[in-house]
Each structure stands twice: as C-alpha cells, then as structure tokens.
Design a protein around this motif. Structure first.
Motif, PDB file in Angstrom:
ATOM      1  N   PHE A  83       0.667  -1.328  -0.110  1.00 21.02           N
ATOM      2  CA  PHE A  83       0.003   0.157   0.091  1.00 21.02           C
ATOM      3  C   PHE A  83       0.905   1.200   0.099  1.00 21.02           C
ATOM      4  CE2 PHE A  83      -2.443   3.539   1.965  1.00 21.02           C
ATOM      5  CZ  PHE A  83      -3.113   3.708   1.080  1.00 21.02           C
ATOM      6  N   PRO A  84       1.934   1.393   0.771  1.00 24.11           N
ATOM      7  CA  PRO A  84       2.766   2.627   0.638  1.00 24.11           C
ATOM      8  C   PRO A  84       3.523   2.733  -0.673  1.00 24.11           C
ATOM      9  CG  PRO A  84       3.065   1.322   2.813  1.00 24.11           C
ATOM     10  CD  PRO A  84       2.155   0.459   1.922  1.00 24.11           C
ATOM     11  N   ASP A  85       3.899   1.902  -1.352  1.00 28.22           N
ATOM     12  CA  ASP A  85       4.435   1.886  -2.665  1.00 28.22           C
ATOM     13  C   ASP A  85       3.297   2.234  -3.590  1.00 28.22           C
ATOM     14  OD1 ASP A  85       7.002   1.347  -1.770  1.00 28.22           O
ATOM     15  OD2 ASP A  85       6.709  -0.625  -2.245  1.00 28.22           O
ATOM     16  N   PHE A  86       2.148   1.660  -3.447  1.00 22.77           N
ATOM     17  CA  PHE A  86       0.939   2.047  -4.457  1.00 22.77           C
ATOM     18  C   PHE A  86       0.724   3.555  -4.215  1.00 22.77           C
ATOM     19  CE2 PHE A  86      -3.604   2.638  -5.681  1.00 22.77           C
ATOM     20  CZ  PHE A  86      -3.420   1.927  -6.920  1.00 22.77           C
ATOM     21  N   TYR A  87       0.621   3.894  -3.065  1.00 23.32           N
ATOM     22  CA  TYR A  87       0.215   5.312  -2.547  1.00 23.32           C
ATOM     23  C   TYR A  87       1.240   6.278  -3.275  1.00 23.32           C
ATOM     24  CZ  TYR A  87      -0.980   9.620   0.208  1.00 23.32           C
ATOM     25  OH  TYR A  87      -1.662  10.845   0.290  1.00 23.32           O
ATOM     26  N   ASN A  88       2.225   6.028  -3.158  1.00 21.57           N
ATOM     27  CA  ASN A  88       3.471   7.013  -3.566  1.00 21.57           C
ATOM     28  C   ASN A  88       3.211   7.018  -5.247  1.00 21.57           C
ATOM     29  OD1 ASN A  88       4.611   7.603  -1.172  1.00 21.57           O
ATOM     30  ND2 ASN A  88       5.911   5.981  -1.369  1.00 21.57           N
ATOM     31  N   TRP A  89       3.007   5.812  -5.702  1.00 25.86           N
ATOM     32  CA  TRP A  89       2.762   5.732  -7.300  1.00 25.86           C
ATOM     33  C   TRP A  89       1.908   6.641  -7.609  1.00 25.86           C
ATOM     34  CZ3 TRP A  89      -0.840   3.575 -10.484  1.00 25.86           C
ATOM     35  CH2 TRP A  89      -0.648   2.951 -11.718  1.00 25.86           C
ATOM     36  N   TRP A  90       0.444   6.252  -6.862  1.00 26.81           N
ATOM     37  CA  TRP A  90      -0.597   7.224  -7.209  1.00 26.81           C
ATOM     38  C   TRP A  90      -0.495   8.701  -7.129  1.00 26.81           C
ATOM     39  CZ3 TRP A  90      -5.378   5.256  -8.954  1.00 26.81           C
ATOM     40  CH2 TRP A  90      -6.470   6.142  -9.316  1.00 26.81           C
ATOM     41  N   GLU A  91       0.160   9.051  -6.021  1.00 23.03           N
ATOM     42  CA  GLU A  91       0.739  10.475  -6.108  1.00 23.03           C
ATOM     43  C   GLU A  91       1.472  10.968  -7.027  1.00 23.03           C
ATOM     44  OE1 GLU A  91       0.351  12.928  -3.124  1.00 23.03           O
ATOM     45  OE2 GLU A  91      -1.425  11.423  -3.022  1.00 23.03           O
TER      46      GLU A  91
END
Length: 143
Positions: A83-91
C-alpha cells in the motif's frame, strides 16, 4: 479481431507488440510507437500491460514534461505493490496531471481458481496538464 477490420481505407492498425519501458523484441516504448505512426498526441490511450503499468508509467513521468495523451484507460494490478508503494505511485500519477474520473473492479480473479480475490481495477484518467478539448474552456453547464 484486428485482421477483420484493418483492411484498406481504415485508420486502424494492429501491431502484435507490448508496451514497455524499453524497445526489445516483444516490447516497444510509447515514444517509439508514436513516432512509427506519425503521432504527436493521443486522444484516448487504453492499455492493459499485465503488471508492467507501474514501471512503464514511471518511465513516462521521467520522459515527458506533459504526458502526450488526453485520457488514459488503465488496468491496475494492485497486488503487485504494498500500500505505501502504491500510494506513492498514485501520487506520481496525480503530480503528472492524471485525475481518476471512473473506476470499476475487474472480477476476473474471482472466477479464476488460482486467485480468489478481486485485485484488478480498471481506471479512467483525464490529463489536467493540457488544454483539454473534451471540456472546452469556459464551459458552464446549464442548471
């Protein structure tokens, strides 16, 4: 289907190649694909590149000041990132002008005996870093 509709006079062309970060035997970059077809702009780009979407879009963020398309239709394989990596990618998607305006769950994994959870999402994004002709400047809906 490509062979049936790609006859003479059509604007459609089909090429058996995948979209990727580098040009290889089976993959081609977006820049190369656009150059080969004489395009500088794509109105709507629809891709399903089977888990390569994260690296491929990251390469676009590094290559383009403004992404060369108005809308992006994208299948995201969410199980590939924490989730943290996905969130950063979404940002990064958002900082590069992509705003999600539609989403739906792809339920194929629920009927696949090897996977039992829905972890595929179909998203539609609009590129807000361009003057979008789909929504004319000054448009005000009548209420």
């Amino acid at each position: 289907m490509g062979q049936q509709i790609s006859g003479g006079g059509t604007k459609l062309r089909f090429k058996s190649v995948g979209l990727g970060v580098n040009n290889t035997h089976n993959l081609i970059t977006l820049a190369t694909l656009m150059t080969e077809n004489g395009h500088v702009w794509i109105d709507v780009l629809k891709i399903d590149i089977e888990c390569a979407e994260f690296a491929t879009l990251e390469s676009w963020f590094d290559s383009y000041n403004v992404l060369p398309f108005g809308q992006l239709e994208l299948e995201i394989h969410s199980h590939r990132l924490s989730f943290p990596d996905f969130y950063n990618w979404w940002e990064r998607l958002e900082s590069n002008g992509l705003r999600a305006f539609s989403s739906k769950i792809n339920l194929y994994p629920c009927i696949n005996p090897k996977v039992n959870r829905p972890d595929l999402m179909e998203y539609s994004f609009i590129n807000v870093h361009i003057s979008n002709t789909l929504v004319p400047s000054g448009f005000r809906p009548k209420i």
